[in-house]
Structures are given as C-alpha cells and as structure tokens.
Write an enzyme that holds these catalytic residues in place. Structure first.
Site, PDB file in Angstrom:
ATOM      1  N   LYS A  44      10.946  19.469  48.325  1.00 37.26           N
ATOM      2  CA  LYS A  44      11.608  20.563  49.059  1.00 37.26           C
ATOM      3  C   LYS A  44      10.899  21.876  48.739  1.00 37.26           C
ATOM      4  O   LYS A  44      10.558  22.141  47.588  1.00 37.26           O
ATOM      5  CB  LYS A  44      13.079  20.643  48.643  1.00 37.26           C
ATOM      6  CG  LYS A  44      13.836  21.904  49.109  1.00 37.26           C
ATOM      7  CD  LYS A  44      14.037  21.962  50.609  1.00 37.26           C
ATOM      8  CE  LYS A  44      14.710  23.285  51.047  1.00 37.26           C
ATOM      9  NZ  LYS A  44      14.728  23.420  52.530  1.00 37.26           N
ATOM     10  N   SER A  45      10.681  22.703  49.749  1.00 33.09           N
ATOM     11  CA  SER A  45      10.110  24.036  49.506  1.00 33.09           C
ATOM     12  C   SER A  45      10.928  24.735  48.425  1.00 33.09           C
ATOM     13  O   SER A  45      12.156  24.799  48.520  1.00 33.09           O
ATOM     14  CB  SER A  45      10.174  24.896  50.772  1.00 33.09           C
ATOM     15  OG  SER A  45       9.241  24.466  51.725  1.00 33.09           O
ATOM     16  N   MET A  70      19.263  25.901  56.838  1.00 40.09           N
ATOM     17  CA  MET A  70      19.609  25.636  55.439  1.00 40.09           C
ATOM     18  C   MET A  70      19.485  26.904  54.582  1.00 40.09           C
ATOM     19  O   MET A  70      20.275  27.133  53.670  1.00 40.09           O
ATOM     20  CB  MET A  70      18.682  24.551  54.870  1.00 40.09           C
ATOM     21  CG  MET A  70      18.662  23.248  55.675  1.00 40.09           C
ATOM     22  SD  MET A  70      20.271  22.462  55.803  1.00 40.09           S
ATOM     23  CE  MET A  70      20.489  21.889  54.127  1.00 40.09           C
ATOM     24  N   CYS A 133       9.197  29.230  57.196  1.00 39.21           N
ATOM     25  CA  CYS A 133      10.654  29.028  57.148  1.00 39.21           C
ATOM     26  C   CYS A 133      11.338  29.964  58.144  1.00 39.21           C
ATOM     27  O   CYS A 133      11.175  31.171  58.060  1.00 39.21           O
ATOM     28  CB  CYS A 133      11.218  29.280  55.753  1.00 39.21           C
ATOM     29  SG  CYS A 133      13.024  29.165  55.780  1.00 39.21           S
ATOM     30  N   ASN A 135      14.623  30.428  58.592  1.00 45.27           N
ATOM     31  CA  ASN A 135      16.070  30.515  58.389  1.00 45.27           C
ATOM     32  C   ASN A 135      16.577  31.478  57.328  1.00 45.27           C
ATOM     33  O   ASN A 135      17.767  31.464  57.037  1.00 45.27           O
ATOM     34  CB  ASN A 135      16.620  29.117  58.064  1.00 45.27           C
ATOM     35  CG  ASN A 135      16.394  28.148  59.199  1.00 45.27           C
ATOM     36  OD1 ASN A 135      16.347  28.559  60.353  1.00 45.27           O
ATOM     37  ND2 ASN A 135      16.229  26.882  58.872  1.00 45.27           N
ATOM     38  N   ASN A 197       6.384  23.205  61.565  1.00 43.37           N
ATOM     39  CA  ASN A 197       7.741  23.393  61.050  1.00 43.37           C
ATOM     40  C   ASN A 197       8.700  23.281  62.243  1.00 43.37           C
ATOM     41  O   ASN A 197       8.264  23.053  63.380  1.00 43.37           O
ATOM     42  CB  ASN A 197       7.843  24.764  60.365  1.00 43.37           C
ATOM     43  CG  ASN A 197       8.906  24.792  59.271  1.00 43.37           C
ATOM     44  OD1 ASN A 197       9.990  24.239  59.425  1.00 43.37           O
ATOM     45  ND2 ASN A 197       8.587  25.437  58.168  1.00 43.37           N
ATOM     46  N   SER A 198       9.981  23.412  61.977  1.00 43.26           N
ATOM     47  CA  SER A 198      10.940  23.311  63.088  1.00 43.26           C
ATOM     48  C   SER A 198      10.677  24.421  64.113  1.00 43.26           C
ATOM     49  O   SER A 198      10.086  25.455  63.795  1.00 43.26           O
ATOM     50  CB  SER A 198      12.373  23.389  62.554  1.00 43.26           C
ATOM     51  OG  SER A 198      12.562  24.566  61.802  1.00 43.26           O
ATOM     52  N   GLY A 252       6.765  16.409  63.405  1.00 45.41           N
ATOM     53  CA  GLY A 252       7.576  16.795  64.554  1.00 45.41           C
ATOM     54  C   GLY A 252       7.778  15.664  65.533  1.00 45.41           C
ATOM     55  O   GLY A 252       6.819  15.177  66.126  1.00 45.41           O
TER      56      GLY A 252
END
Ligand code: RRO
Length: 315
Positions: A44-45, A70, A133, A135, A197-198, A252
């Site tokens: 995890k980052s 998250m 990231c 988020n 990434n997302s 992805g």
C-alpha cells in the site's frame, strides 16, 4: 507456455501482481499475496506517518468496477519497511517486492526514498513512487502538473541511487502524453512506469435514495475496474511508444486472462489487478494466470514475453 518475465533485474514467474492499495495494507494481506499465484506484489502507498484516511463509506464495488476515496490510509513507512526486512529476499524462488510511497509533501517522499535506499533489503525491493493519488483533499495529483512532477523526480533521484518507477495518473490528450513522456525521459533512472492509477474524481449516484455512493469529497472518487480498461490500454501504449527505454506496468480493468493479454499487446511487461482482486480475493491470480496461459496457447505463443508490444494498427 512460459509465463515468466525478466525485467528490472528480476525474474517473475508470471506477469501478474496486485495494484497498490488492494489487499496490501497489513502483514496478513501482504502474506496472502506472497502465498498466491501472483508473480509479485506491491505494498500500500505509504506516508512517513500512519494515517487513518478518509471517513467511511469510502469504497464501493460497482457492477462495472469500483469507486474509492480512501485518502491514503496506511500503517506508515516503518511498518512496510519492517515487512520487507522479513519477507524480501533474493534468489530465483523469491517474489521481488514492490514498495509504494506517496508522501504528503515532496520532502516526505524524498525522505522515505532515502531511507529505502539505505534499507538492508533495498536491493530486493522495487520502489514505485505514487504521483497520482486522487483522493487527499487539497492535494492535486502530481502527475497532472508537469513542473511539479519534474521537481519530485529531481528530489527522489537526488537521494535514491537505484532505478525506480512512477505510478502515473491516466492522461486523456495526446499533448499530455507528449509532455509527461518528455519529463519522464529526462530521468534515465526512472526505469518503469505504472499506467494507470484510478480515473480520478468520478461521481457514482445511487438513485434509489438520490445519494452519492461514498462519503468523502461529497461522493467524488477514483474509478477502477471494467470502466477504465480502454483508458488504461491507451496509457500503456502511449508510454510504450514514447518511452522505449522504460518498462511499462499495466494497471486498469483486468478482470480475466484476456484483459491481461490486451495489456501485454499494448506494451505492458507486468500487469496489475486492482478492483477484481478486491472482489475475488487472492485466488483471482490463479484463475487469471491460467486463463492467460490458455489464451496464449490458443494463439500459438511459446512465451508471454513474445506478446509484449505486439499490437497491430490498421494500415
Ligand atoms: O488511498 C487512496 O485513496 C488512493 C490512492 Br493513495 C491512490 O493512489 N489511488 C487511489 O485510487 N486511491
């Protein structure tokens, strides 16, 4: 069909691994990946200090993927450094471990990279610097600001003497592919690019109650899964073409062996599984690996590496 892949100074039994963030926050989760059929794994980052992240609900599985905000919950750099002390080892049988860092500031990222460089198992770890990231409220995605991305890479290369990689956000414009590739190509020690990434800041609405699906950021969050496969493939292929010296890791929309095969065709050497791993658990790796193997056999390949970058265009 030989599924092994030799890149970045390591040999992986197959190209599959988790996407950072999924099933990799605790020792137990990481061990479940070590025990799975994945070729490798990533942590995890992490940030310098432990973080609780954003308030729940902050993840929702969806019929075609997932949404998450998250907010970088993680146990802190030292926890993952400790994990690597016990689990990272060299040798043919070992799974090399990727180590994701995502500092709250540039200095944070540089400090963690410097510590990782001095780690006793540092040579058996592959650093993935998360520049994407979507988020953390108030923190833009670094990868969307070319100047900022250059500053981060200068700061990390100054303290990290080994090759490392970068987790990129998805880009949606040819000019942005060109601009990002130009920055990345200025850093030869950036040896791999993980795309993508997302897809940041989507909005999922539950219209039975007219409400957003997740709590943070009034419902805005990163989209993963089936929704993002074409965007992921485009980014893999765009950077494969523009950064021929670098290894591309695809991420992805991988639900099955054929999705992984498409990532290979587009130019990925390793393929990460995120949303589907969350939905199915680590047994997903055995299924996807076997499906990939069967698909390659049907296609007449002797080895998966023969498929990497073999995508054809219409003349
Ligand atoms: O923790 C997160 O909210 C998160 C991170 Br750090 C990331 O890089 N990508 C993502 O979708 N979520």
């Amino acid at each position: 069909v030989d599924l092994s892949v030799s890149v970045l100074g390591h040999t992986f039994a197959n190209p599959l691994m988790n996407a950072a963030g999924v099933c990799c926050s605790t020792t137990e989760e990481l061990d479940s990946l070590l025990a799975s059929a994945s070729g490798t794994l990533i942590t995890k980052s992490c940030t310098a200090q432990q973080r609780d992240g954003n308030p729940a609900p902050r993840f929702k599985p969806l019929p075609l993927g997932s949404i998450n905000s998250m907010g970088l919950p993680n146990e802190g750099y030292e926890y993952y450094a400790e994990y690597v002390s016990h689990r990272a080892k060299g040798g043919a049988a070992a799974k090399p471990i990727f180590f994701s860092i995502s500092g709250m500031t540039m200095q944070d990222s540089a400090d963690m990279a410097a510590k990782l460089a001095a780690h006793p198992q540092g040579a058996n770890v592959l650093l993935e610097l998360n520049l994407s990231c979507p988020n953390v409220p108030g923190k833009p995605q670094i990868g969307y600001d070319m100047q900022d991305m250059r500053r981060y890479l200068e700061a990390v290369t100054a303290v990290y003497p080994r090759p490392f990689g970068v987790k990129l956000p998805p880009y949606f414009d040819m000019a942005h592919f060109d601009q990002a590739a130009e920055v990345l190509n200025a850093f030869p020690s950036v040896a791999f690019l993980t795309c993508i990434n997302s897809v940041g800041n989507g909005l999922v609405i539950d219209d039975t109650c007219d409400t957003v699906a997740i709590k943070p950021k009034n419902g805005f969050g990163g989209i993963g899964g089936e929704y993002v496969l074409p965007t992921a493939l485009a980014n893999v292929n765009a950077f494969r073409t523009r950064c021929p010296e670098k290894v591309i890791i695809g991420c992805g929309g991988v639900l099955c062996g054929r999705d992984a095969y498409q990532h290979l065709l587009a130019g990925a050497s390793l393929v990460q599984v995120g949303t589907q791993l969350w939905k199915e658990g680590p047994d997903a790796f055995r299924r996807i690996r076997d499906e990939l193997q069967a698909h390659l056999a049907r296609k007449g390949y002797g080895a998966d590496r023969d498929a990497i970058g073999k995508l054809k265009v219409i003349e």
